[in-house]
Structures are given as structure tokens and as C-alpha cells.
Design a protein around this motif. Structure first.
Motif, PDB file in Angstrom:
ATOM      1  N   ASN A   1       0.845  -1.210   0.000  1.00 13.97           N
ATOM      2  CA  ASN A   1       0.000   0.000   0.000  1.00 13.97           C
ATOM      3  C   ASN A   1       0.875   1.252   0.000  1.00 13.97           C
ATOM      4  O   ASN A   1       0.610   2.227  -0.715  1.00 13.97           O
ATOM      5  CB  ASN A   1      -0.907   0.035   1.234  1.00 13.97           C
TER       6      ASN A   1
ATOM      7  N   GLY B   1      -0.471  10.305   1.498  1.00 14.86           N
ATOM      8  CA  GLY B   1      -1.157  10.360   2.798  1.00 14.86           C
ATOM      9  C   GLY B   1      -2.633   9.974   2.671  1.00 14.86           C
ATOM     10  O   GLY B   1      -3.117   9.586   1.596  1.00 14.86           O
TER      11      GLY B   1
ATOM     12  N   VAL C   1     -10.326   3.537   6.219  1.00 15.34           N
ATOM     13  CA  VAL C   1      -9.455   2.798   5.288  1.00 15.34           C
ATOM     14  C   VAL C   1      -9.412   1.304   5.645  1.00 15.34           C
ATOM     15  O   VAL C   1      -9.129   0.464   4.789  1.00 15.34           O
ATOM     16  CB  VAL C   1      -7.996   3.357   5.261  1.00 15.34           C
TER      17      VAL C   1
ATOM     18  N   THR D   1     -11.663   1.216  -1.096  1.00 17.03           N
ATOM     19  CA  THR D   1     -10.465   1.348  -1.940  1.00 17.03           C
ATOM     20  C   THR D   1     -10.549   2.620  -2.776  1.00 17.03           C
ATOM     21  O   THR D   1     -11.641   3.073  -3.122  1.00 17.03           O
ATOM     22  CB  THR D   1     -10.293   0.115  -2.861  1.00 17.03           C
TER      23      THR D   1
ATOM     24  N   LYS E   1      -8.278   2.677  -5.326  1.00 16.92           N
ATOM     25  CA  LYS E   1      -7.488   2.258  -6.492  1.00 16.92           C
ATOM     26  C   LYS E   1      -8.394   1.640  -7.543  1.00 16.92           C
ATOM     27  O   LYS E   1      -9.363   0.943  -7.197  1.00 16.92           O
ATOM     28  CB  LYS E   1      -6.440   1.224  -6.067  1.00 16.92           C
TER      29      LYS E   1
ATOM     30  N   GLY F   1      -8.089  -1.941  -7.119  1.00 10.71           N
ATOM     31  CA  GLY F   1      -8.028  -2.398  -5.710  1.00 10.71           C
ATOM     32  C   GLY F   1      -9.224  -3.266  -5.328  1.00 10.71           C
ATOM     33  O   GLY F   1     -10.274  -3.244  -5.970  1.00 10.71           O
TER      34      GLY F   1
ATOM     35  N   ALA G   1       1.946   8.661   4.826  1.00 13.05           N
ATOM     36  CA  ALA G   1       1.165   7.994   5.889  1.00 13.05           C
ATOM     37  C   ALA G   1       2.065   7.093   6.708  1.00 13.05           C
ATOM     38  O   ALA G   1       3.146   6.700   6.267  1.00 13.05           O
ATOM     39  CB  ALA G   1       0.052   7.171   5.260  1.00 13.05           C
TER      40      ALA G   1
END
Ligand code: ADP
Length: 627
Positions: A529, A566, A575, A581, A583, A586, A615
Motif C-alpha cells: 500500500n 497520505g 481505510v 479502496t 485504487k 483495488g 502515511a
């Protein structure tokens, strides 16, 4: 014997005027429908008690009769009672006086039905019917058919007969005292008492042959007491009635019984249930309650204009539990269906509510415990089920990671394989020469072995990554090692993405208890990730940092930080939600699986943004020693 009261002639005059009506009444009388004529007033019933109001027998029967009559007519009935006192005043003058008195008293309230309680009351009303209740039906109770037939009752006088068969009382005594050898029968000196003694002699003729039998009669009360106190213990004593003793002293039979029973040296039995409580063990009788009920039933039918005929009131056995105890007699020897008075209530009867409450409480408790056990089993089963699901999910996740990393792993594998090939080709060329340098060949072979080892390690890591679990493989291991193995798996991919990977580890072990492959999967998820988040960052800024350390002395903490874009502040928690997701390709499962794994091993995971951008994901796990 009875002089007609003067008022009688006035009545004849009135009746003469309504001759036709009288004829009609006469016809109804003949048909047994005399009382069908009661119109415009309440029916009248006169209850005749033979003695005074203190005699329980007639008091109980009379009360029950009254009650039944009141109930059946909803109170719309005129009830009268008279106490003839024929035991204390048996002389004809008294009877005559009573008849005249009642004839006058009831002149304007002629009864429709007269209930005579007992033999002497019946004899009285039958003899004086014309004067007292000329149009009334007479119903009676309190004696048997034998006595009834001696009374020469006229037609239309109907009774509820009862057999006070003393032989049945002896039957009860015999059941309780099968070994008794003596039989004593006690009777008083009043006319009624003597009648009783006579019928007892007849009724007991057969049964008394089994005993040394003695009739105690013509005794004063003191003599009765004296004899009773010297009965041999193996005796049965039958107490009939003592309305008067040999000295002429009057008694209520139950009182006389009480006096005798108090001193008696053997169990006493009697033919009346009103003797219960006065010292009798038991007996057989028609209860006075049932007599009252039965005779009231006859009276009601008569009032309703229905034809009535003689009936028989059934007898019952009765006994007093306290007397059974006093004489050591067994309750189980009583004839079936004996009405047993004064039985000590059982625990259930005494504290039934409490016992029922306690049982209900215990049952409820048992139910709750069963429910909880069931729930616990269900929870265990559900936990087992969800663990299995987690294992399956983790495996899917592992496969997906392996798929995602396959290109870089293949690339990584290519390096040693390529090196092996070129080394092998070099060795081949050297060996074709005339004087091959064996030292170089040896060096080449050593390189080939190293490369083979490297390739083997890569394949080993891949196999470890794909290893499927059917159950958690609990082990204690150093978290640092798992960080290293994860970096090994990742480093080719990181290289490909130009991400600089660094790890800050303490100089000591960080022991945790968990499934090593699972924790490795958490790290791989977080690291891939992180690399995804840095795709858009400039290549010189792509940094992936692992930091492992002790946390609060009882926990181990691992943080994985990046220099990517981030996480929006309001998404820091979500999350971890499944299927969240951002993405295009994803699945939104990586973080939710990571959280499920960390929580399975007693830890916590959370996300933050770094002050300098990017992050940081942290998780803590219990230190193995502390755990
Ligand atoms: P997926 O990777 O398939 O999207 P994940 O559950 O692993 O599913 O991640 C969920 C989402 O959390 C990602 O799509 C991304 O938006 C966000 N996320 C996870 N890790 C990071 C990170 N290091 N930096 C920024 N966003 C992240």
C-alpha cells in the motif's frame, strides 16, 4: 292428641268460598304437584330440628339444607326453623304443646315443604301435619329404611335415607387394628340411645363373634369413664350415642364422647363424622352435610312441582389423623377413599408456593445455564467458523500479493539464473582450451552454487508466501526476523518502483506469539500500500521505512511509514473497512485483513499521517513474555 286451634274453622270458610280452587288444589295434591300452586309469593320451607340448636348433627344438616335452598332460589325463599327439643322433653304434653304452638304460629304462613331432620322430627310432623302444615310436602333425612318402615309413613312423605350401619364403622376399626381381641360398645340411656344399641346388636351380631364383646349400657357418665380407662390395649371401642346417661343427665353425644375418650385406654370409633375432634379415630357415616344437601334437593324438586321419591344418601369412611398418630395406627391401612381430617400438611402443602417458586427458580436457572452453554457453544462454533474464514481470506490475500509481486520476483529470480547460465558458458569456453585453468573453473562453480542458493531462497520465500493454513500455526518468534523476510520478498518490487527501503530495529529480540506467515502478510499489505501511495511522488522522495521497537514494556510496535500522498483525515478509520479502496484495480480487502490478523493475536492497528507528508501505519502486539 292435638286439639284443633280455633283459627282452623275460619280457614274452612275461606276455602268453601273458593270450592273450585280447593278442588283443583286437591287434584294437584293427588298428582304430587301441590306446590305448583305457589303464585305471587316466595315458597316457604320449614326445617324441623329434633333437639336443641346445639346438636351438631342437625345443625350441620340444617345449615347445608338452608344454604342449598337459598342458593337454588337466589334467596327468594322463606325459610323457618324450629327446634323441638324432644330429647330433653320427650313427654307427650311437650309434643302437644309444640304442635299447638306451631299450628298457630304458621297459620298465616303455611309451609309448602317441611324438612324433618331425623326420626323424631319426622314422627312429630307426620303426626301433626294437619295442624301445622296441612298442604305441605314432607321430606326427611337422618335415618335408614328400617327405621322408616317402623314409622308407617303415609304416602307423599319422602325421605333421603341413610344407613348408619355400625358394622361399617367396625370394618374401619378392624382394618386399623387387625389384631384386636376385645370389642366394647358404648350407648346411653335415652330412647334414641337405646334404639342405637338395639340396631347395633343386630348389625354387629356376626362380626362381634370374632371378639370378646361387651355392651356398656345403663351407666352413668362417671362409670363410662371408669370402664373406658381400663380397656385392654387390644380393644376396639364403638361409641354410639349418649344423649342421656343412666342418671338421666342429658348430653350432646359428642360432649359425652369427649369425656369418655379423654380417659380411654383404647382407640374409640363412632358412626358420626361430628365425632371427629372429640377423640374418635374414625368411622363410617353419611355426613350431615350430604344429608342436608340431599334433603334440600328433595325439597327443591317438591317446590318445583316435580314428582319426588325416596333416595339413598351414600356413606363414607372418615378418620382423624391425630388420633391415628396417638394410637400408632397406620394411615395406609385405612379403606380407600377415607376422608382424613387433621392430616399434617406435607412440605408441599405447607410451603407449596415457596417450593413451587424455588423449583421454578432452579428450573429458570437451569434454563439460563443451558441457554448460556448453548450460546457459548454457538459462539465457539461461530468463532471457529470465522477463524476458518479468516484463514481462507488470508490465503487469498497471500495469493493476490504473490500475483502482484510475481513480475519482480521473476525478475529477481532471473538474476541468479542468468548468472548461472553465463558462468556455465564461461566454464564451457575455458574447458575447450588446451590447458584450462582449473582454479578459475573452481571459482566459477562456486559462483554457480551461490547463485543457485539465491534462486532457491527466492523460491523458498515465494513458497512461504503461498503457504496455506488450515489452522493457526502458533509460534513464538522475533518480529525483527519477520520484518527482514518481508523486506526480502519486497525488495525486488521496491527496486523496480525506485523505492528506498530502510529498517530501524532495536538491538534486541522482539518476541511475539502468532502465526509468522500471517504477520508477514500484514507487513506485505502495509508495505505494498505504501509503495502504491508513492507512485506519484518524485523518485528521490520514495522512502519506505520500517521501525520496530518495544512499546510500554509489554508490547511490540511496528510502524511502516511512507512518503506518499497520505490519507484524508476523515478516512483514517474507514481505510480499514472491507471493500474501501481508492485504487482502480483495488479490492479494498488488504487493510481489513491486516486488522483482522492483528486483532486475532491480541493487538491493535491504526493509521496516521506523517507531519512531513505521507502515511504511517502502526500496529502493536503483546510481547510474548507478557502474553
Ligand atoms: P486496496 O489496496 O485494495 O485499495 P486496502 O484495504 O489495502 O485495499 O487499502 C484501502 C485503501 O486505503 C486504499 O485504496 C488507499 O486509498 C488507502 N491506503 C492504504 N494505505 C495507504 C497509504 N500508505 N497511503 C495512503 N493511502 C493508503
Amino acid at each position: 292428641m292435638l286439639r284443633d286451634p280455633p283459627v282452623r274453622s275460619r280457614r274452612r270458610v275461606q276455602n268453601a268460598v273458593g270450592f273450585l280452587a280447593v278442588m283443583l288444589v286437591a287434584i294437584f295434591l293427588a298428582c304430587g304437584f301441590a306446590t305448583a300452586e305457589i303464585v305471587g309469593r316466595s315458597p316457604r320451607v320449614l326445617i324441623l330440628h329434633p333437639y336443641d340448636e346445639w346438636l351438631p348433627a342437625s345443625a350441620i344438616a340444617g345449615d347445608n339444607a338452608r344454604e342449598r335452598l337459598q342458593e337454588a332460589t337466589a334467596g327468594k325463599i322463606d325459610l323457618f326453623s324450629e327446634y323441638l327439643d324432644l330429647s330433653r322433653f320427650p313427654e307427650p304434653a311437650h309434643i302437644d304443646r309444640m304442635a299447638r304452638y306451631m299450628a298457630e304460629k304458621y297459620f298465616d304462613h303455611r309451609p309448602d315443604v317441611v324438612i324433618a331432620l331425623g326420626e323424631s322430627a319426622t314422627r312429630f310432623i307426620v303426626s301433626n301435619r294437619e295442624a301445622i302444615a296441612p298442604d305441605a310436602k314432607i321430606v326427611f333425612c337422618g335415618f335408614g329404611r328400617d327405621s322408616g318402615s317402623k314409622l308407617n309413613l303415609p304416602a307423599g312423605v319422602v325421605g333421603a335415607f341413610s344407613e348408619f350401619d355400625i358394622a361399617k364403622t367396625l370394618e374401619l376399626a378392624r382394618a386399623l387394628q387387625p389384631d384386636a381381641e376385645n370389642l366394647f360398645i358404648i350407648g346411653g340411656s335415652a330412647a334414641f340411645d337405646r334404639t342405637w344399641l338395639d340396631s347395633a346388636r343386630t348389625d354387629l351380631a356376626a362380626a362381634s363373634k370374632d371378639y370378646a364383646t361387651t355392651y356398656l349400657e345403663d351407666y352413668s357418665i362417671n362409670e363410662f369413664v371408669e370402664r373406658a380407662s381400663h380397656f385392654p390395649p387390644d380393644s376396639i371401642v364403638l361409641f354410639l350415642t349418649i344423649l342421656a346417661d343412666s342418671t338421666g343427665r342429658n348430653f350432646l353425644p359428642k360432649d359425652a364422647l369427649g369425656i369418655v375418650a379423654a380417659k380411654a385406654s383404647a382407640p374409640i370409633y363412632g358412626p358420626y363424622d361430628t365425632y371427629i375432634g372429640q377423640g374418635v379415630v374414625g368411622g363410617n357415616s353419611v355426613t350431615f352435610e350430604s344429608l342436608g344437601n340431599a334433603v334440600a334437593g328433595l325439597a327443591l324438586d317438591a317446590l318445583a312441582g316435580k314428582p319426588i321419591t325416596d333416595i339413598e344418601v351414600p356413606q363414607t369412611f372418615f378418620a382423624d389423623a391425630r388420633q391415628l398418630k396417638r394410637w400408632g395406627l397406620s394411615e395406609s391401612a385405612l379403606p380407600a377413599e377415607t376422608a382424613l381430617s387433621f392430616r399434617e400438611p406435607t412440605l408441599w402443602e405447607q410451603h407449596g408456593d415457596l417450593v413451587a417458586g424455588a423449583i421454578a427458580l432452579v428450573a429458570l436457572q437451569a434454563l439460563i445455564i443451558t441457554g448460556l452453554l448453548f450460546e457459548r457453544r454457538r459462539r465457539f462454533a461461530a468463532e471457529g467458523e470465522s477463524r476458518l474464514r479468516l484463514l481462507e481470506l488470508v490465503h487469498m490475500n497471500q495469493s493476490a500479493t504473490a500475483g502482484a509481486l510475481s513480475a519482480s520476483i521473476a525478475h529477481e529470480l532471473n538474476q541468479p539464473l542468468g548468472a548461472i547460465l553465463s558462468n556455465a558458458e564461461a566454464a564451457e569456453a575455458i574447458l575447450k582450451g588446451k590447458t584450462p585453468d582449473l582454479n578459475i573453473i573452481q571459482q566459477i562453480l562456486a559462483d554457480i552454487k551461490d547463485d543457485d542458493q539465491r534462486a532457491g531462497n527466492i523460491i523458498l520465500r515465494l513458497r512461504g508466501l503461498l503457504k496455506k493454513r488450515n489452522a493457526i500455526d502458533w509460534q513464538e518468534f522475533d518480529l525483527n526476523e519477520v520484518v527482514d523476510s518481508s523486506i526480502n520478498i519486497l525488495h525486488a518490487e521496491a527496486e523496480k518502483r525506485r523505492v528506498v527501503v530502510s529498517a530501524e530495529k532495536p538491538g534486541h529480540r522482539l518476541p511475539v506469539r502468532a502465526d509468522r506467515v500471517h504477520l508477514q502478510q500484514v507487513i506485505l499489505n502495509l508495505a505494498t500500500n505504501a509503495m502504491d501511495a508513492m507512485t506519484d511522488a518524485s523518485t528521490i522522495d520514495r522512502k519506505l521505512t520500517f521501525h520496530a521497537a518495544l512499546h510500554d514494556d509489554a508490547k511490540v510496535e511496528l510502524s511502516i511509514s511512507d512518503t506518499g500522498h497520505g490519507i484524508p483525515k476523515n478516512r483514517l478509520d474507514s481505510v480499514f473497512d472491507a471493500f474501501y479502496t481508492t485504487k482502480s484495480t483495488g479490492t479494498g480487502l488488504g487493510l481489513s485483513i491486516a486488522r483482522a490478523i492483528v486483532e486475532t493475536y491480541g493487538g491493535k492497528i491504526w493509521a496516521d499521517n506523517r507531519a512531513g507528508g505521507g502515511a504511517v501505519f502502526r500496529f502493536v502486539l503483546p510481547l510474548a513474555e507478557a502474553a
